[in-house]
Design a protein around this motif. Structure first.
Motif, PDB file in Angstrom:
ATOM      1  N   ALA A   9      64.536  89.910 -14.675  1.00 15.87           N
ATOM      2  CA  ALA A   9      64.980  90.940 -15.612  1.00 15.87           C
ATOM      3  C   ALA A   9      63.786  91.730 -16.148  1.00 15.87           C
ATOM      4  O   ALA A   9      62.747  91.164 -16.455  1.00 15.87           O
ATOM      5  CB  ALA A   9      65.743  90.304 -16.759  1.00 15.87           C
ATOM      6  N   MET A  10      63.959  93.027 -16.240  1.00 13.83           N
ATOM      7  CA  MET A  10      62.904  93.895 -16.744  1.00 13.83           C
ATOM      8  C   MET A  10      63.478  94.760 -17.849  1.00 13.83           C
ATOM      9  O   MET A  10      64.663  95.076 -17.847  1.00 13.83           O
ATOM     10  CB  MET A  10      62.360  94.803 -15.629  1.00 13.83           C
ATOM     11  CG  MET A  10      61.687  94.064 -14.507  1.00 13.83           C
ATOM     12  SD  MET A  10      60.897  95.151 -13.309  1.00 13.83           S
ATOM     13  CE  MET A  10      62.298  95.984 -12.573  1.00 13.83           C
ATOM     14  N   ALA A  11      62.619  95.150 -18.775  1.00 14.51           N
ATOM     15  CA  ALA A  11      63.031  96.015 -19.877  1.00 14.51           C
ATOM     16  C   ALA A  11      62.041  97.163 -19.985  1.00 14.51           C
ATOM     17  O   ALA A  11      60.831  96.946 -19.932  1.00 14.51           O
ATOM     18  CB  ALA A  11      63.091  95.234 -21.182  1.00 14.51           C
ATOM     19  N   LEU A  12      62.545  98.397 -20.123  1.00 10.34           N
ATOM     20  CA  LEU A  12      61.716  99.582 -20.316  1.00 10.34           C
ATOM     21  C   LEU A  12      61.594  99.841 -21.809  1.00 10.34           C
ATOM     22  O   LEU A  12      62.592  99.913 -22.513  1.00 10.34           O
ATOM     23  CB  LEU A  12      62.338 100.802 -19.626  1.00 10.34           C
ATOM     24  CG  LEU A  12      61.658 102.148 -19.857  1.00 10.34           C
ATOM     25  CD1 LEU A  12      60.270 102.171 -19.232  1.00 10.34           C
ATOM     26  CD2 LEU A  12      62.509 103.278 -19.303  1.00 10.34           C
ATOM     27  N   ALA A  30      55.161 104.350 -21.821  1.00 10.42           N
ATOM     28  CA  ALA A  30      56.300 103.672 -21.207  1.00 10.42           C
ATOM     29  C   ALA A  30      55.801 102.358 -20.618  1.00 10.42           C
ATOM     30  O   ALA A  30      54.773 102.331 -19.941  1.00 10.42           O
ATOM     31  CB  ALA A  30      56.900 104.544 -20.107  1.00 10.42           C
ATOM     32  N   VAL A  31      56.519 101.291 -20.894  1.00  4.45           N
ATOM     33  CA  VAL A  31      56.116  99.959 -20.441  1.00  4.45           C
ATOM     34  C   VAL A  31      57.331  99.253 -19.870  1.00  4.45           C
ATOM     35  O   VAL A  31      58.415  99.302 -20.447  1.00  4.45           O
ATOM     36  CB  VAL A  31      55.545  99.128 -21.619  1.00  4.45           C
ATOM     37  CG1 VAL A  31      55.237  97.708 -21.193  1.00  4.45           C
ATOM     38  CG2 VAL A  31      54.312  99.789 -22.202  1.00  4.45           C
ATOM     39  N   ILE A  32      57.135  98.595 -18.738  1.00  9.63           N
ATOM     40  CA  ILE A  32      58.151  97.682 -18.219  1.00  9.63           C
ATOM     41  C   ILE A  32      57.589  96.282 -18.367  1.00  9.63           C
ATOM     42  O   ILE A  32      56.494  95.981 -17.904  1.00  9.63           O
ATOM     43  CB  ILE A  32      58.522  97.968 -16.752  1.00  9.63           C
ATOM     44  CG1 ILE A  32      59.294  99.275 -16.652  1.00  9.63           C
ATOM     45  CG2 ILE A  32      59.347  96.810 -16.185  1.00  9.63           C
ATOM     46  CD1 ILE A  32      59.837  99.583 -15.272  1.00  9.63           C
ATOM     47  N   ARG A  33      58.366  95.452 -19.059  1.00  7.37           N
ATOM     48  CA  ARG A  33      57.994  94.052 -19.269  1.00  7.37           C
ATOM     49  C   ARG A  33      58.933  93.168 -18.452  1.00  7.37           C
ATOM     50  O   ARG A  33      60.049  93.548 -18.145  1.00  7.37           O
ATOM     51  CB  ARG A  33      58.124  93.690 -20.747  1.00  7.37           C
ATOM     52  CG  ARG A  33      57.080  94.310 -21.611  1.00  7.37           C
ATOM     53  CD  ARG A  33      57.162  93.742 -23.035  1.00  7.37           C
ATOM     54  NE  ARG A  33      56.024  94.125 -23.813  1.00  7.37           N
ATOM     55  CZ  ARG A  33      55.907  95.272 -24.464  1.00  7.37           C
ATOM     56  NH1 ARG A  33      56.885  96.148 -24.419  1.00  7.37           N
ATOM     57  NH2 ARG A  33      54.829  95.550 -25.154  1.00  7.37           N
TER      58      ARG A  33
END
Length: 181
Positions: A9-12, A30-33
């Motif tokens: 799972a990723m979150a922007l 902008a970051v994807i974790r």
């Protein structure tokens, strides 16, 4: 190295810094974790810096000159409406320009997660023209970007694979409105 499909799972996440005097563009991060920010095990997979100007502001081109990095060549290209219409006529009818000025990627993840980040940015800034600066994408860990013709060609191919096209006279590419996810 992990495959991009292995990250789960990723979150922007987006954050913005706005100069109250409007002498600089909006600067977004902008970051994807790999999960939610509150998750102890979440790590940054990819991050990007975005510079956004609004065409209704008469100083938008000057704001791009004041940006770090200097985005004046992109501003000049977008001021040339005939040039932009040859690349993507639909981009003439947007209210703002969002320039992705850098992309950093966790080497353990692989570069395709950067596509997910840019697709997310394109969805969030759906009414904007989206451009990416090639010379600052994938900067070297130390000492800033390396300008190597083979490296720039690889970056160009990487972004072209999701629909970006070259903007003549610049080290940038445009994501045509019709190529958006």
């Amino acid at each position: 190295m992990h495959d991009d499909a292995d990250v789960g799972a990723m979150a922007l996440h987006l954050t913005v810094r706005i100069d109250e005097r409007r002498t600089e563009p909006e600067v977004w991060r902008a970051v994807i974790r790999s999960g939610e920010e509150a998750d102890a095990g979440a790590r940054v997979l990819t991050a990007a810096t975005l510079h956004r100007v609004h065409y209704a502001d008469p100083s938008w081109a000057e704001q791009l000159r004041e940006a770090v990095p200097d985005l004046s060549s992109i501003g000049s290209a977008f001021a040339d409406r005939e040039l932009i219409s040859m690349i993507d006529e639909s981009s003439l009818f947007t209210d703002s320009l969002c320039v992705i000025s850098s992309v950093d990627i966790d080497a353990a993840v692989g570069s395709l997660v950067s596509h997910a980040l840019v697709r997310g940015v394109a969805r969030v800034f759906d009414g904007d023209t989206i451009a990416i600066l090639l010379t600052a994408a994938f900067p070297a860990a130390m000492g800033g970007p390396v300008v190597d013709p083979a490296d720039v060609a690889a970056r160009r191919a990487h972004w072209a694979s999701i629909g970006f096209v070259d903007i003549p006279g610049t080290a940038a590419m445009l994501l045509p409105v019709g190529s958006r996810p």
